[in-house]
Design an enzyme around this catalytic site. Structure first.
Site, mmCIF file in Angstrom:
data_model
loop_
_atom_site.group_PDB
_atom_site.id
_atom_site.type_symbol
_atom_site.label_atom_id
_atom_site.label_comp_id
_atom_site.label_asym_id
_atom_site.label_seq_id
_atom_site.Cartn_x
_atom_site.Cartn_y
_atom_site.Cartn_z
ATOM 1 N N LYS A 79 -11.474 9.213 4.469
ATOM 2 C CA LYS A 79 -11.765 7.970 3.758
ATOM 3 C C LYS A 79 -13.253 7.902 3.500
ATOM 4 O O LYS A 79 -14.044 8.484 4.263
ATOM 5 C CB LYS A 79 -11.348 6.764 4.610
ATOM 6 C CG LYS A 79 -11.083 5.527 3.807
ATOM 7 C CD LYS A 79 -9.707 5.581 3.186
ATOM 8 C CE LYS A 79 -9.368 4.342 2.392
ATOM 9 N NZ LYS A 79 -7.952 4.348 2.000
ATOM 10 N N GLY A 122 -2.189 -8.375 -7.522
ATOM 11 C CA GLY A 122 -2.994 -7.389 -8.234
ATOM 12 C C GLY A 122 -2.136 -6.190 -8.594
ATOM 13 O O GLY A 122 -0.923 -6.320 -8.860
ATOM 14 N N ASN A 123 -2.736 -5.014 -8.560
ATOM 15 C CA ASN A 123 -2.041 -3.791 -8.941
ATOM 16 C C ASN A 123 -0.761 -3.613 -8.120
ATOM 17 O O ASN A 123 0.316 -3.382 -8.647
ATOM 18 C CB ASN A 123 -3.015 -2.613 -8.745
ATOM 19 C CG ASN A 123 -2.389 -1.299 -9.107
ATOM 20 O OD1 ASN A 123 -1.456 -1.250 -9.911
ATOM 21 N ND2 ASN A 123 -2.877 -0.229 -8.520
ATOM 22 N N ALA A 124 -0.877 -3.750 -6.806
ATOM 23 C CA ALA A 124 0.282 -3.522 -5.938
ATOM 24 C C ALA A 124 1.255 -4.699 -6.001
ATOM 25 O O ALA A 124 2.456 -4.521 -6.248
ATOM 26 C CB ALA A 124 -0.198 -3.275 -4.511
#
Ligand code: NAD
Length: 420
Positions: A109, A223-225
């Site tokens: 990460k 959002g996106n998810a």
């Protein structure tokens, strides 16, 4: 310098997970020792010339936690509160996620400590390129492969790829995933996290869906998810009764009009607190406490804590966000028999399709969206079935079973490499 368990660098969460694995008596502390600390930690400061001419020194990190299973892989976030502990914890979780899904990757990460909302587009591009100039020797298609995460997107991945290719002097699309399609991105990547979770829920509630029972769903984050999973679940007859964004939560017990919400979000002034359609405004906390079949936190970490876990009434929680349930809340949910599909399984669709993107880049052969989605389904269901089987056999929570399967695979690779 050797980082020790006592050093700050070791995230608390990683320690707790390893303690739990030890308590189950399945792994010895000797074997688990290899996972106690990250393999490689890069911490550096790079100069960023602002549009004003002023220079700021920006802190940045990359943690390659474990690489026994292959090159490390994991996202890169831009956030003002990023620190080495957070990045280490997320890199550890990426190692587990990649192992659980059977991907040929270790876990990593990255983080850059800045608030992208306060930067101009040019400043953001300079920061993205500077990060790669510092790290290029230590990443690469067969070393460590970054991807988007919080506040980074395909445009940032494109700049980073370009900077890397300029330095090494050849094309290397497999360096990074989540790229724009024309630079070697994959079809299906942008909806893959939600779609992967959708496949899991479809399987988990197969019986109820066959019996045409109406399942009620609440989703934190749109959002996106969050918005994509809302659409997918509605398409198979589930009822989305609550959704939220950072401004407010909306509730309608007979089901929200999703198409109205999606078009509202496309407009200016699209905060849910300004929505005047057929829905009641409730608080984020009230959303998390609704009596629903499925609760999906899809926004932030740590939203279900020991202070509110006792009031959760959902029958199942699917962790689409990273780390939305704290470890102490997790124990409370366990005693209340609330099932939790853990993030290392639930939100793995993104990294699975990142893997497909990398494979396509290495082969220079690009797949149809149908192929991407159907192979994603296979990967998700294989991991899901293995988790269910182990949890039933050894009477473990889904999280416990998922972590054991992941750690077992990593330790097996470490053994075969002669490292333990
Ligand atoms: P996003 O930025 O597209 O959406 C985040 C949503 O959360 C927005 O609707 C925002 O308004 C809402 N939100 C922000 N602050 C909030 C608050 N205080 N209370 C309630 N809602 C709030 O992000 P995303 O890509 O949808 O990611 C959401 C979560 O899923 C993150 O935890 C992310 O790490 C995780 N995740 C995403 C992916 C992916 O591929 N997108 C993959 C794995 C995990």
């Amino acid at each position: 310098m050797v980082y020790d368990t006592e050093d700050l660098i070791m995230c608390e969460h990683c320690k707790e997970q390893l303690e739990k694995a030890k308590e189950l008596g399945i792994f010895s502390s000797h074997d688990l020792g290899i996972l106690k600390n990250p393999r490689r930690v890069f911490a550096f400061n790079f100069p960023l010339v602002m549009d004003s001419g002023e220079t700021k020194l920006i802190s940045a990190f990359r943690v390659q936690y474990n690489d026994a299973l292959g090159p490390t892989k994991g996202g890169l976030r831009f956030h003002q509160s990023v620190d080495l502990n957070e990045v280490s914890e997320l890199a550890f979780l990426m190692s587990l996620k990649n192992a659980l899904l059977g991907l040929p990757f270790g876990g990593a990460k990255g983080g850059v400590k800045l608030d992208p909302k306060k930067l101009s587009e040019k400043e953001l591009e300079r920061a993205s390129r500077a990060y790669i100039r510092e790290l290029w020797k230590f990443i690469g298609p067969s070393i460590d492969i970054p991807a988007p995460d919080v506040n980074t997107n395909e445009k940032v991945m494109g700049w980073m790829l370009d900077e890397y290719e300029k330095i090494v002097g050849h094309k290397a699309p497999g360096l990074i995933t989540g790229k724009p399609l024309v630079l070697g991105g994959s079809l299906g990547r942008s909806t893959s996290t939600a779609r992967g979770a959708f496949f899991l829920l479809q399987e988990h509630f197969k019986k109820e869906l066959e019996e045409k029972k109406t399942l009620r769903v609440a989703i934190q984050g749109f959002g996106n998810a969050g918005s994509v999973i809302a659409e997918l679940l509605e398409s198979i007859g589930m009822k989305i009764v609550a959704v939220s964004d950072s401004s407010s939560a909306l509730y309608n017990e007979t089901g929200l009009a999703l198409d109205e919400l999606l078009s509202f979000k496309k407009g200016k002034n699209s905060s849910f607190s300004k929505f005047s359609g057929n829905a009641k405004q409730i608080t984020q906390e009230e959303l998390l406490m609704l009596d629903v079949d499925i609760l999906i936190p899809a926004a932030l970490g740590g939203v279900i804590r020991k202070e509110n876990a006792n009031n959760v009434k959902a029958k199942l929680i699917l962790e689409l966000a990273n780390g939305p349930i704290t470890p102490s809340a997790d124990s409370i949910l366990n005693t209340k028999n609330i099932e939790v599909i853990p993030g290392i399984l639930a939100n793995a669709g993104g990294v699975v399709v990142s893997y497909f993107e990398w494979v396509q880049n290495l082969q220079n052969y690009y797949w149809t969206e149908e192929r991407v989605n159907s192979e994603l389904q296979e990967y998700m269901l294989k991991a899901y079935n293995a988790v269910i089987l182990l949890s039933q056999k050894d009477k473990l929570s889904l999280r416990g079973a998922a972590e054991i399967l992941a750690i077992r695979r990593i330790l097996e690779a470490e053994k075969l490499r002669g490292n333990i």
